[in-house]
Scaffold this motif. Sequence first.
Motif, PDB file in Angstrom:
ATOM      1  N   SER A  51       0.869  -1.174   0.000  1.00 39.59           N
ATOM      2  CA  SER A  51       0.000   0.000   0.000  1.00 39.59           C
ATOM      3  C   SER A  51       0.909   1.229   0.000  1.00 39.59           C
ATOM      4  CB  SER A  51      -0.883  -0.037   1.252  1.00 39.59           C
ATOM      5  OG  SER A  51      -1.597   1.154   1.419  1.00 39.59           O
ATOM      6  N   GLN A 110      -6.556   4.558   4.567  1.00 35.35           N
ATOM      7  CA  GLN A 110      -6.061   3.461   3.743  1.00 35.35           C
ATOM      8  C   GLN A 110      -5.242   2.483   4.597  1.00 35.35           C
ATOM      9  OE1 GLN A 110      -4.292   4.711   0.044  1.00 35.35           O
ATOM     10  NE2 GLN A 110      -2.994   2.894  -0.094  1.00 35.35           N
ATOM     11  N   HIS A 125      -9.270   7.416  -2.764  1.00 32.47           N
ATOM     12  CA  HIS A 125      -8.996   6.092  -2.214  1.00 32.47           C
ATOM     13  C   HIS A 125      -8.715   5.087  -3.331  1.00 32.47           C
ATOM     14  CE1 HIS A 125     -10.168   6.696   2.034  1.00 32.47           C
ATOM     15  NE2 HIS A 125     -10.946   7.647   1.546  1.00 32.47           N
ATOM     16  N   TYR A 184     -10.124  -0.851  -2.654  1.00 24.90           N
ATOM     17  CA  TYR A 184      -9.760  -1.775  -1.579  1.00 24.90           C
ATOM     18  C   TYR A 184     -10.171  -3.210  -1.895  1.00 24.90           C
ATOM     19  CZ  TYR A 184      -9.020   2.447   1.191  1.00 24.90           C
ATOM     20  OH  TYR A 184      -8.569   3.661   1.647  1.00 24.90           O
TER      21      TYR A 184
END
Length: 166
Positions: free
Chosen positions: A50, A63, A152, A155
């Motif tokens: 990440s 995040q 974002h 995910y």
Amino acid sequence: MAQITFKENPVTLLGNEVKVGEKAPEFKVLANDLSEVTLADSKGKVRLISVVPSIDTGVCDQQTRRFNEEAASLSNVEILTISVDLPFAQKRWCAAAGIENVQTLSDHRELSFGQAFGVAIKELRLLARAVFVIDSNDEVTYAEYVSEATNHPDYEAAINAAKEAK
């Protein structure tokens, strides 16, 4: 090369874009204790990497917390969060946030990771937001360069890719 904006302004990324199916490039970053960490250090494991501009900002905070929470369902996956924040700041942030399932790593010294994965923002000396999944054979199985650095990542797609990687 990925086209990225930061607060809607185009930025220049240094390095080469990493694509699915390619061998993951080697890099050298710093752990919170200032020891060097490389891709080879986690050889044989699935890695979810990440990438965040700065751990102290809202989206980066969310995040990192999200991947920390998801770690329980990713038992065979090592989760690394990489930014250019100093290792001391990362360590302090993790302690305050209760982050225990994600290893934070700093690319501040050489931008080694940023240039190897094509996420170093030339104008800001920050990393662009991205997520990579690397399998146990060091092959990139997932790569997302988030087009607007303040947004974002996907995910669910990243988590599913990590679960499927071997």
